[in-house]
Design an enzyme around this catalytic site. Structure first.
Site, PDB file in Angstrom:
ATOM      1  N   SER A  44       0.833  -1.212   0.000  1.00 27.31           N
ATOM      2  CA  SER A  44       0.000   0.000   0.000  1.00 27.31           C
ATOM      3  C   SER A  44       0.861   1.255   0.000  1.00 27.31           C
TER       4      SER A  44
ATOM      5  N   TRP B 140     -10.029   7.871   5.630  1.00 32.42           N
ATOM      6  CA  TRP B 140      -9.351   6.609   5.282  1.00 32.42           C
ATOM      7  C   TRP B 140      -8.169   6.843   4.359  1.00 32.42           C
ATOM      8  N   ILE B 141      -7.302   7.780   4.725  1.00 39.10           N
ATOM      9  CA  ILE B 141      -6.224   8.143   3.799  1.00 39.10           C
ATOM     10  C   ILE B 141      -4.901   7.491   4.217  1.00 39.10           C
TER      11      ILE B 141
ATOM     12  N   THR C 217     -14.718  -0.923  -4.166  1.00 38.68           N
ATOM     13  CA  THR C 217     -15.122  -2.163  -3.487  1.00 38.68           C
ATOM     14  C   THR C 217     -15.342  -3.256  -4.538  1.00 38.68           C
TER      15      THR C 217
ATOM     16  N   PHE D  97     -25.044   1.945 -11.638  1.00 40.76           N
ATOM     17  CA  PHE D  97     -24.681   2.773 -10.467  1.00 40.76           C
ATOM     18  C   PHE D  97     -25.777   3.775 -10.165  1.00 40.76           C
TER      19      PHE D  97
ATOM     20  N   GLU E  52      -9.773   1.195  -3.193  1.00 45.66           N
ATOM     21  CA  GLU E  52      -9.558   1.237  -4.660  1.00 45.66           C
ATOM     22  C   GLU E  52     -10.771   0.699  -5.409  1.00 45.66           C
TER      23      GLU E  52
HETATM   24  P1  TGC Z   1     -18.138   8.561 -14.995  1.00 48.70           P
HETATM   25  O1  TGC Z   1     -18.851   9.742 -14.407  1.00 48.70           O
HETATM   26  O2  TGC Z   1     -18.793   7.742 -16.040  1.00 48.70           O
HETATM   27  O3  TGC Z   1     -16.731   8.976 -15.604  1.00 48.70           O
HETATM   28  C1  TGC Z   1     -16.080  10.148 -15.226  1.00 48.70           C
HETATM   29  C2  TGC Z   1     -14.900  10.329 -16.155  1.00 48.70           C
HETATM   30  O4  TGC Z   1     -13.839   9.450 -15.745  1.00 48.70           O
HETATM   31  C3  TGC Z   1     -13.489   8.568 -16.804  1.00 48.70           C
HETATM   32  N1  TGC Z   1     -13.197   7.279 -16.162  1.00 48.70           N
HETATM   33  C4  TGC Z   1     -11.971   6.805 -15.984  1.00 48.70           C
HETATM   34  N2  TGC Z   1     -10.793   7.269 -16.355  1.00 48.70           N
HETATM   35  C5  TGC Z   1      -9.713   6.539 -16.013  1.00 48.70           C
HETATM   36  N3  TGC Z   1      -9.778   5.404 -15.309  1.00 48.70           N
HETATM   37  C6  TGC Z   1     -10.976   4.902 -14.903  1.00 48.70           C
HETATM   38  N4  TGC Z   1     -11.029   3.798 -14.188  1.00 48.70           N
HETATM   39  C7  TGC Z   1     -12.140   5.612 -15.253  1.00 48.70           C
HETATM   40  N5  TGC Z   1     -13.449   5.422 -15.010  1.00 48.70           N
HETATM   41  C8  TGC Z   1     -14.092   6.439 -15.578  1.00 48.70           C
HETATM   42  C9  TGC Z   1     -14.693   8.536 -17.709  1.00 48.70           C
HETATM   43  O5  TGC Z   1     -14.316   8.200 -19.005  1.00 48.70           O
HETATM   44  C10 TGC Z   1     -15.162   9.959 -17.611  1.00 48.70           C
HETATM   45  O6  TGC Z   1     -14.328  10.774 -18.404  1.00 48.70           O
HETATM   46  P2  TGC Z   1     -14.918  12.052 -19.176  1.00 48.70           P
HETATM   47  O7  TGC Z   1     -13.795  12.534 -20.040  1.00 48.70           O
HETATM   48  O8  TGC Z   1     -16.101  11.550 -19.970  1.00 48.70           O
HETATM   49  O9  TGC Z   1     -15.329  13.021 -18.123  1.00 48.70           O
HETATM   50  O10 TGC Z   1     -17.736   7.699 -13.801  1.00 48.70           O
HETATM   51  P3  TGC Z   1     -18.040   6.203 -13.677  1.00 48.70           P
HETATM   52  O11 TGC Z   1     -19.532   5.991 -13.787  1.00 48.70           O
HETATM   53  O12 TGC Z   1     -17.167   5.404 -14.577  1.00 48.70           O
HETATM   54  O13 TGC Z   1     -17.588   5.978 -12.180  1.00 48.70           O
HETATM   55  C11 TGC Z   1     -18.416   5.395 -11.275  1.00 48.70           C
HETATM   56  C12 TGC Z   1     -17.575   4.538 -10.366  1.00 48.70           C
HETATM   57  C13 TGC Z   1     -18.458   4.033  -9.233  1.00 48.70           C
HETATM   58  C14 TGC Z   1     -17.003   3.358 -11.144  1.00 48.70           C
HETATM   59  C15 TGC Z   1     -16.415   5.383  -9.811  1.00 48.70           C
HETATM   60  O14 TGC Z   1     -16.920   6.500  -9.169  1.00 48.70           O
HETATM   61  C16 TGC Z   1     -15.530   4.594  -8.893  1.00 48.70           C
HETATM   62  O15 TGC Z   1     -14.596   3.927  -9.343  1.00 48.70           O
HETATM   63  N6  TGC Z   1     -15.814   4.618  -7.547  1.00 48.70           N
HETATM   64  C17 TGC Z   1     -14.931   4.004  -6.560  1.00 48.70           C
HETATM   65  C18 TGC Z   1     -14.045   5.037  -5.948  1.00 48.70           C
HETATM   66  C19 TGC Z   1     -12.731   4.478  -5.524  1.00 48.70           C
HETATM   67  O16 TGC Z   1     -12.233   3.503  -6.027  1.00 48.70           O
HETATM   68  N7  TGC Z   1     -12.080   5.163  -4.618  1.00 48.70           N
HETATM   69  C20 TGC Z   1     -10.744   4.782  -4.207  1.00 48.70           C
HETATM   70  C21 TGC Z   1     -10.102   5.863  -3.372  1.00 48.70           C
HETATM   71  S1  TGC Z   1      -8.346   5.789  -3.317  1.00 48.70           S
HETATM   72  C22 TGC Z   1      -8.009   4.414  -2.409  1.00 48.70           C
HETATM   73  O17 TGC Z   1      -8.820   3.644  -2.044  1.00 48.70           O
HETATM   74  C23 TGC Z   1      -6.585   4.223  -2.122  1.00 48.70           C
HETATM   75  S2  TGC Z   1      -6.197   2.857  -1.175  1.00 48.70           S
HETATM   76  C24 TGC Z   1      -4.593   2.743  -1.597  1.00 48.70           C
HETATM   77  C25 TGC Z   1      -3.762   1.851  -0.837  1.00 48.70           C
HETATM   78  O18 TGC Z   1      -3.598   2.029   0.387  1.00 48.70           O
HETATM   79  O19 TGC Z   1      -3.138   0.963  -1.496  1.00 48.70           O
HETATM   80  P1  FAD Z   2     -19.204   3.127   0.829  1.00 52.12           P
HETATM   81  O1  FAD Z   2     -18.943   3.801  -0.472  1.00 52.12           O
HETATM   82  O2  FAD Z   2     -20.066   3.827   1.802  1.00 52.12           O
HETATM   83  O3  FAD Z   2     -19.800   1.687   0.523  1.00 52.12           O
HETATM   84  C1  FAD Z   2     -20.460   0.904   1.534  1.00 52.12           C
HETATM   85  C2  FAD Z   2     -21.025  -0.369   0.906  1.00 52.12           C
HETATM   86  O4  FAD Z   2     -22.001  -0.017  -0.079  1.00 52.12           O
HETATM   87  C3  FAD Z   2     -19.967  -1.192   0.166  1.00 52.12           C
HETATM   88  O5  FAD Z   2     -20.196  -2.548   0.374  1.00 52.12           O
HETATM   89  C4  FAD Z   2     -20.218  -0.849  -1.300  1.00 52.12           C
HETATM   90  O6  FAD Z   2     -19.792  -1.884  -2.183  1.00 52.12           O
HETATM   91  C5  FAD Z   2     -21.727  -0.692  -1.289  1.00 52.12           C
HETATM   92  N1  FAD Z   2     -22.197   0.111  -2.419  1.00 52.12           N
HETATM   93  C6  FAD Z   2     -21.908   1.403  -2.681  1.00 52.12           C
HETATM   94  N2  FAD Z   2     -22.516   1.797  -3.801  1.00 52.12           N
HETATM   95  C7  FAD Z   2     -23.213   0.742  -4.261  1.00 52.12           C
HETATM   96  C8  FAD Z   2     -24.066   0.510  -5.401  1.00 52.12           C
HETATM   97  N3  FAD Z   2     -24.294   1.455  -6.290  1.00 52.12           N
HETATM   98  N4  FAD Z   2     -24.610  -0.724  -5.541  1.00 52.12           N
HETATM   99  C9  FAD Z   2     -24.363  -1.707  -4.632  1.00 52.12           C
HETATM  100  N5  FAD Z   2     -23.579  -1.553  -3.559  1.00 52.12           N
HETATM  101  C10 FAD Z   2     -23.008  -0.338  -3.375  1.00 52.12           C
HETATM  102  N6  FAD Z   2      -9.275   6.489   0.020  1.00 52.12           N
HETATM  103  C11 FAD Z   2      -8.492   7.471  -0.491  1.00 52.12           C
HETATM  104  O7  FAD Z   2      -8.984   8.408  -1.110  1.00 52.12           O
HETATM  105  N7  FAD Z   2      -7.145   7.459  -0.298  1.00 52.12           N
HETATM  106  C12 FAD Z   2      -6.517   6.488   0.379  1.00 52.12           C
HETATM  107  O8  FAD Z   2      -5.287   6.504   0.520  1.00 52.12           O
HETATM  108  C13 FAD Z   2      -7.312   5.428   0.943  1.00 52.12           C
HETATM  109  N8  FAD Z   2      -6.733   4.461   1.694  1.00 52.12           N
HETATM  110  C14 FAD Z   2      -7.530   3.534   2.349  1.00 52.12           C
HETATM  111  C15 FAD Z   2      -6.953   2.649   3.258  1.00 52.12           C
HETATM  112  C16 FAD Z   2      -7.763   1.764   3.963  1.00 52.12           C
HETATM  113  C17 FAD Z   2      -7.137   0.855   4.977  1.00 52.12           C
HETATM  114  C18 FAD Z   2      -9.158   1.735   3.726  1.00 52.12           C
HETATM  115  C19 FAD Z   2     -10.032   0.762   4.445  1.00 52.12           C
HETATM  116  C20 FAD Z   2      -9.712   2.603   2.817  1.00 52.12           C
HETATM  117  C21 FAD Z   2      -8.919   3.532   2.129  1.00 52.12           C
HETATM  118  N9  FAD Z   2      -9.489   4.479   1.270  1.00 52.12           N
HETATM  119  C22 FAD Z   2      -8.713   5.477   0.736  1.00 52.12           C
HETATM  120  C23 FAD Z   2     -10.921   4.573   1.146  1.00 52.12           C
HETATM  121  C24 FAD Z   2     -11.542   3.531   0.225  1.00 52.12           C
HETATM  122  O9  FAD Z   2     -11.270   3.823  -1.110  1.00 52.12           O
HETATM  123  C25 FAD Z   2     -13.035   3.504   0.508  1.00 52.12           C
HETATM  124  O10 FAD Z   2     -13.194   2.876   1.778  1.00 52.12           O
HETATM  125  C26 FAD Z   2     -13.816   2.768  -0.565  1.00 52.12           C
HETATM  126  O11 FAD Z   2     -13.779   3.469  -1.781  1.00 52.12           O
HETATM  127  C27 FAD Z   2     -15.285   2.556  -0.149  1.00 52.12           C
HETATM  128  O12 FAD Z   2     -15.841   3.734   0.334  1.00 52.12           O
HETATM  129  P2  FAD Z   2     -16.617   3.729   1.761  1.00 52.12           P
HETATM  130  O13 FAD Z   2     -15.707   3.131   2.751  1.00 52.12           O
HETATM  131  O14 FAD Z   2     -17.073   5.106   2.014  1.00 52.12           O
HETATM  132  O15 FAD Z   2     -17.815   2.757   1.540  1.00 52.12           O
END
Ligand code: TGC
Ligand code: FAD
Length: 387
Positions: free
Chosen positions: A95, A166-167, A369, A387, A367
């Site tokens: 990570s 959760w950063i 769920t 979604f 990254e």
């Molecule tokens: P949508 O509104 O349709 O698209 C917005 C714009 O983004 C483009 N796009 C992407 N580009 C690059 N990579 C991707 N994976 C992309 N997905 C979409 C898309 O083409 C569009 O571009 P434009 O030019 O038309 O504006 O968005 P969507 O419907 O695709 O997204 C919905 C959804 C649920 C998939 C998205 O919001 C999502 O992936 N949600 C999850 C959020 C998430 O993963 N958060 C993670 C936070 S960081 C983290 O967890 C770090 S942990 C790290 C560690 O410790 O290792």
């Molecule tokens: P929520 O979005 O509230 O989701 C809750 C539940 O609802 C999940 O089971 C999900 O799958 C479900 N759900 C949501 N939407 C739908 C749908 N449309 N249909 C069906 N089910 C749905 N984030 C960063 O930005 N930077 C980081 O560095 C980072 N590091 C992390 C490190 C750790 C240890 C953890 C635990 C998390 C980290 N995250 C980070 C955050 C992580 O990306 C989020 O926890 C993750 O994206 C889910 O968001 P949430 O926790 O708010 O859950």
């Protein structure tokens, strides 16, 4: 000739000499520097910061970025192998490298100005500046489009208010890549963590990723100059583009965690004598171990092909989603099953499966769920957005 149980299809033969050398050197680092301490770190809830200089010296930070910025210029497959070998040690170490490389250095490289690249990337590759990535907010991470954190123009500056949750690396970092809503859509800012109004608060009581620092970030009228804004991207595609890079690495990492659990469970099952024979002599146990080997092999092939697509420049986000879903699910199932094969011994950190199983509870959530990735694949195959 006997096959390698952790590489039944000789996938290593598909790697280049350079890729094998990268894998071997990171494997050595994990064996010698991570494995001897990681159980204690996990128990103590301590991220082993003392490893940062070695990780940097090995070229593991921003390893895929060009050498002109002090980085190793490796290909995507090598980055994947780095993630795999680090996560064989612990998800927390992988990570740390994922966040620094894919979520902090990558956006500066891909969306930053040349001045920003020169100012930050070489120092980040050396591990002198550590980054964190603020996208998720307390009200829900799966839907980052609904972001509340905002940045308002004030002359040549921006004023940021809001909170992130959760950063990873939050309390370790010197800079935060912060995504904020602006009048022109979502934009990214490089925020030094000593800027007045910025607070990082470490999150305690975690039962997962205990050898990693996780924080909440607060922004109370944080003022940054326009020179700190990433000028070359607007909208959600900015942070999602970074996530594609990090998720790619995460498809590889859990293969390492699974290999560690599978190896330990196999050794244990060969030695543990019950009913006058090793438990590995029971069909029920062999089925479990064979199934682990099968699932690891499939995940290895999936990630290697994904890496080849990445290196060819044709990798699609949906392919990354499928591989993240498959490989993390594979690893968490194997970790839980391995824990079971170890019986009572499996509940202590003397053995790795419970630590990996607990870590993978985070990996399956962050990254994107598992459900988010399933819905991305569902959207691709049906053409309907659920979604
Ligand atoms: P949508 O509104 O349709 O698209 C917005 C714009 O983004 C483009 N796009 C992407 N580009 C690059 N990579 C991707 N994976 C992309 N997905 C979409 C898309 O083409 C569009 O571009 P434009 O030019 O038309 O504006 O968005 P969507 O419907 O695709 O997204 C919905 C959804 C649920 C998939 C998205 O919001 C999502 O992936 N949600 C999850 C959020 C998430 O993963 N958060 C993670 C936070 S960081 C983290 O967890 C770090 S942990 C790290 C560690 O410790 O290792
Ligand atoms: P929520 O979005 O509230 O989701 C809750 C539940 O609802 C999940 O089971 C999900 O799958 C479900 N759900 C949501 N939407 C739908 C749908 N449309 N249909 C069906 N089910 C749905 N984030 C960063 O930005 N930077 C980081 O560095 C980072 N590091 C992390 C490190 C750790 C240890 C953890 C635990 C998390 C980290 N995250 C980070 C955050 C992580 O990306 C989020 O926890 C993750 O994206 C889910 O968001 P949430 O926790 O708010 O859950």
């Amino acid at each position: 000739m006997a096959l390698d149980p952790t590489d039944l299809f000789d996938i290593r033969s598909l790697l280049s000499d350079e890729e094998r050398a990268v894998q071997d050197s990171v494997a050595r680092f994990t064996n010698e520097r991570v494995l001897p301490i990681i159980g204690d770190c996990f128990e103590q809830g301590r991220f082993p910061r003392e490893l940062i200089p070695e990780i940097a010296a090995m070229g593991l930070l921003g390893s895929s970025l060009p050498e002109q910025y002090g980085c190793a210029g490796l290909n995507g497959v090598s980055y994947g192998l780095i993630c795999q070998e680090l996560e064989r040690g612990d998800s927390g170490i992988r990570s740390f490298v994922s966040v620094q490389s894919s979520l902090c250095m990558y956006p500066i490289f891909a969306y930053g100005s040349e001045e920003q690249r020169q100012q930050y990337l070489p120092a980040m590759a050396r591990g002198e500046i550590i980054g964190c990535f603020g996208l998720t907010e307390p009200h829900g991470g799966s839907d980052p489009a609904n972001m509340k954190t905002h940045a308002k123009r004030d002359g040549g500056d921006w004023i940021i208010n809001g909170a992130k949750m959760w950063i990873t690396n939050g309390n370790v970092a010197q800079i935060a890549i912060v995504w904020a809503q602006t009048e022109d859509g979502i934009q990214g800012f490089i925020v030094p963590t000593d800027t007045p109004g910025f607070t990082a608060q470490e999150i305690h009581k975690k039962m997962s990723l205990r050898a990693s620092v996780t924080s909440a970030l607060f922004f109370d009228n944080v003022r940054v100059s326009d020179a700190q804004r990433l000028p070359n991207v607007r909208g959600l595609k900015g942070p999602l583009g970074c996530l594609t890079q990090a998720r790619y690495g995460i498809t590889w990492g859990p293969i390492g965690a699974a290999i560690a659990c599978f190896t330990e469970a196999t050794e244990y099952a060969r030695q543990r004598i019950l009913f006058n024979r090793p438990i590995a002599a029971n069909q029920a146990v062999q089925l479990k171990l064979a199934d682990m080997a099968r699932r690891i092999t499939l995940a290895q092939l999936l990630s290697l092909q994904l890496g080849r697509l990445k290196d060819a420049g044709t990798m699609q986000p949906t392919q990354v989603s499928l591989a993240k879903w498959n490989n993390v699910r594979m690893a968490i199932d194997i970790a839980r099953e391995a824990r079971d094969i170890l019986g009572g011994a499996g509940i202590t950190t003397e053995h790795c499966p419970i630590r990996h199983a607990l870590n993978l509870e985070s990996v399956i959530t962050y990254e994107g769920t598992e459900t988010v990735h399933q819905l991305v694949v569902g959207r691709e195959v049906t053409g309907i957005n659920a979604f």
